[in-house]
Design an enzyme around this catalytic site. Structure first.
Site, PDB file in Angstrom:
ATOM      1  N   GLU A 190     -10.910   3.855   3.468  1.00  0.00           N
ATOM      2  CA  GLU A 190      -9.952   4.463   2.675  1.00  0.00           C
ATOM      3  C   GLU A 190     -10.380   4.247   1.261  1.00  0.00           C
ATOM      4  O   GLU A 190     -10.321   3.373   0.873  1.00  0.00           O
ATOM      5  CB  GLU A 190      -8.431   4.159   2.899  1.00  0.00           C
TER       6      GLU A 190
ATOM      7  N   THR B 201      -5.012   6.447   0.179  1.00  0.00           N
ATOM      8  CA  THR B 201      -6.056   7.211   0.141  1.00  0.00           C
ATOM      9  C   THR B 201      -5.941   8.392  -0.688  1.00  0.00           C
ATOM     10  O   THR B 201      -5.064   8.962  -0.765  1.00  0.00           O
ATOM     11  CB  THR B 201      -6.463   7.695   1.618  1.00  0.00           C
TER      12      THR B 201
ATOM     13  N   HIS C  61      -4.061  13.726   0.904  1.00  0.00           N
ATOM     14  CA  HIS C  61      -4.335  12.982   2.276  1.00  0.00           C
ATOM     15  C   HIS C  61      -3.034  13.199   3.187  1.00  0.00           C
ATOM     16  O   HIS C  61      -3.126  13.153   4.426  1.00  0.00           O
ATOM     17  CB  HIS C  61      -4.373  11.434   1.515  1.00  0.00           C
TER      18      HIS C  61
ATOM     19  N   GLN D  19      -4.385   2.057  14.918  1.00  0.00           N
ATOM     20  CA  GLN D  19      -3.418   2.646  14.464  1.00  0.00           C
ATOM     21  C   GLN D  19      -2.684   3.757  15.105  1.00  0.00           C
ATOM     22  O   GLN D  19      -1.398   3.711  15.118  1.00  0.00           O
ATOM     23  CB  GLN D  19      -3.937   3.600  13.045  1.00  0.00           C
TER      24      GLN D  19
ATOM     25  N   ASP E  77      -9.480   0.186   1.831  1.00  0.00           N
ATOM     26  CA  ASP E  77      -8.694  -0.242   2.634  1.00  0.00           C
ATOM     27  C   ASP E  77      -8.912  -0.113   4.298  1.00  0.00           C
ATOM     28  O   ASP E  77      -8.531   1.220   4.743  1.00  0.00           O
ATOM     29  CB  ASP E  77      -7.065   0.401   2.315  1.00  0.00           C
TER      30      ASP E  77
ATOM     31  N   ARG F 196       0.195  15.300  13.595  1.00  0.00           N
ATOM     32  CA  ARG F 196       1.654  15.764  13.951  1.00  0.00           C
ATOM     33  C   ARG F 196       1.465  17.340  13.964  1.00  0.00           C
ATOM     34  O   ARG F 196       0.728  18.117  14.928  1.00  0.00           O
ATOM     35  CB  ARG F 196       2.817  15.458  12.948  1.00  0.00           C
TER      36      ARG F 196
ATOM     37  N   ASP G  41       0.921  -1.176  -0.017  1.00  0.00           N
ATOM     38  CA  ASP G  41       0.115   0.027   0.213  1.00  0.00           C
ATOM     39  C   ASP G  41       1.059   1.161  -0.031  1.00  0.00           C
ATOM     40  O   ASP G  41       1.658   1.501   0.965  1.00  0.00           O
ATOM     41  CB  ASP G  41      -0.872  -0.077   1.043  1.00  0.00           C
TER      42      ASP G  41
ATOM     43  N   TYR H  21       1.405   2.739  15.598  1.00  0.00           N
ATOM     44  CA  TYR H  21       2.153   2.775  14.276  1.00  0.00           C
ATOM     45  C   TYR H  21       3.573   3.325  14.627  1.00  0.00           C
ATOM     46  O   TYR H  21       4.200   3.145  13.575  1.00  0.00           O
ATOM     47  CB  TYR H  21       1.291   3.813  13.388  1.00  0.00           C
TER      48      TYR H  21
ATOM     49  N   TYR I 133       1.274   5.564  -0.383  1.00  0.00           N
ATOM     50  CA  TYR I 133       0.759   6.709   0.421  1.00  0.00           C
ATOM     51  C   TYR I 133       0.843   7.966  -0.370  1.00  0.00           C
ATOM     52  O   TYR I 133       1.425   9.135  -0.166  1.00  0.00           O
ATOM     53  CB  TYR I 133       1.375   6.923   1.882  1.00  0.00           C
TER      54      TYR I 133
HETATM   55 MN    MN Z   1      -4.421   2.412   2.738  1.00  0.00          MN
END
Ligand code: MN
Length: 425
Positions: free
Chosen positions: A208, A358, A142, A249, A242, A151, A135, A253, A137
């Site tokens: 997602e 996403t 996104h 998460q 997804d 953050r 996957d 993560y 990103y």
């Molecule tokens: Mn994803």
């Protein structure tokens, strides 16, 4: 090899609604169970499923170098391994057989009876046996939204993002076709204002909005794929949801990335629309904001104008559109993703699946997840039945749709539909 199947002027002797996702110019590939419980590889025109195994047995692919059982399989992997030349020959032939003026099958009722099914008579299966799933990103919007929430809005994008198509290796065993329900996962989460985690059902289950591409055997271990050859190894695309548990998460993560928040399920649409069918919809992608390293620099358009929609349907209610996005917003395209994936010599094989990440657009109504649409729950969405949603509730159904449209033809993906069931007791 000409793409005669893409001829926009071609019509078929099958009845096809004018707004169908599956005109004769589409000819996607999938796997289905017939009314006699036989599994076969097939295609779709309008609302008819076409049994390619039966067509092959009856001689309709004569002159094309195919093994006898190539379509009598429960996955497309072997057919995809045959390579682009074979995909094109088969797609062109199907288009010829169903062309309005071709009487060969049209006037053979016995053959039609074993080759053609209505969609109600069949049950779609997973189209490929997915060996590995990656996957990415790759939507800047996104990544910026998530970076702002998790953050710092001032430094939303991490320093590597404009240089690397960031990705991670996902899990393929839990990828399911449209129509299969998903259970709300349980796991560890850290409650707000607490130092100790708790265990229980996720409170922040999300979709997602993604697309995924499926590859053929691409390279030997140790040999990278050049960016301008990468599309030769892409068989086609599906819609991809997804599923994600945002609270799980958030706790798990760091430092190695997503794990149990992501691997409980991902849903795909069952018809693989070939990259060949999408050729009329190629467009230029976003301009790079920073110079990209030579192995990521490509020539010609490599993005695709695919309209994407997400609908949320509460139990006993109508589907309500919550997002409108487009695959063309992706900052990193599929060719760059595949070139990057293999630049270290990692080998890619038939049936591997690569998610886009996403796909969020520039405006708030084009965001590709509830996390962004509700801005982490701060702005819940209002639904027509009076209820609100920050994330997905039990017994909600999430429906992804995708289609390309110009003034000559519409090529669509159908839908990817999944209901979220309550967590196990
Ligand atoms: Mn994803």
């Amino acid at each position: 090899m000409p793409l005669s199947a893409n001829n926009p002027d071609r019509t078929t002797w099958l009845e096809v609604a004018p707004n169908s996702d599956f005109p004769i110019q589409n000819i996607p590939f999938g796997v289905f169970l017939t009314r006699d419980d036989i599994i076969t590889i097939g295609t779709r025109i309008g609302d008819f499923a076409i049994d390619l195994g039966a067509m092959h047995q009856l001689g309709y692919f004569e002159g094309i170098d195919l093994t006898d059982d190539i379509f009598l399989q429960d996955s497309l992997n072997d057919f995809i391994s045959d390579g682009r030349k074979t995909w094109r020959l088969v797609r062109n032939r199907i288009s010829e057989v169903f062309e309005a003026n071709n009487p060969k099958l049209r006037d053979n009722m016995e053959h039609r009876d074993v080759i053609i099914f209505t969609m109600e008579e069949i049950e779609m299966q997973l189209p490929v046996s997915i060996g590995d799933y990656t996957d990415f990103y790759s939507s800047k919007e996104h990544a910026t939204n998530v970076g702002s929430m998790f953050r710092d809005p001032e430094k939303a994008l991490l320093p590597n993002w404009l240089h690397i198509p960031v990705g991670y290796h996902g899990r393929s065993s839990s990828i399911i076709p449209s129509g299969i329900n998903v259970r709300r996962p349980k796991g560890q989460t850290l409650p707000p204002d607490s130092d100790e985690p708790v265990f229980g059902p996720s409170k922040r289950v999300d979709f997602e909005l993604e697309m995924a591409f499926i590859t053929t055997d691409a390279n030997h271990l140790g040999e990278p794929i050049p960016v301008d050859e990468a599309e030769d190894y892409i068989f086609g695309l599906v819609l991809f949801n997804d599923w994600s548990a945002r609270d799980i998460q958030k706790w798990e993560y760091v430092p190695l990335g997503p794990f149990l928040a992501k691997n409980f399920a991902s849903s795909i649409s069952p018809w693989i629309v070939t990259l060949d069918a999408l050729q009329p919809f190629k467009v230029d992608g976003p301009e790079p904001e920073k110079p990209q390293l030579p192995y990521l620099q490509y020539t010609g358009p490599k993005s695709y104008d695919i309209n994407l929609e997400v609908y949320l349907q509460p139990e006993d209610s109508e589907p309500h559109k919550v997002s409108t996005s487009n695959f063309k917003y992706m900052y990193w395209n599929m060719a760059q993703q595949l070139a990057h994936h293999t630049v270290n010599g990692c080998n890619v094989v038939s049936g591997d699946m690569m998610g886009s990440g996403t796909i969020s657009g520039p405006t708030p109504d084009s965001y590709g997840s509830m996390l962004e649409l509700s801005w982490a729950g701060k702005n819940p969405l209002q639904l027509p039945d009076g209820s609100t949603r920050s994330f997905i509730e039990d017994n909600d159904t999430v429906i992804l749709k995708g289609y390309c449209q110009n003034d000559q033809v519409r090529i669509g993906f159908g839908e990817c539909r999944t209901k979220l069931l309550p967590a196990l007791k």
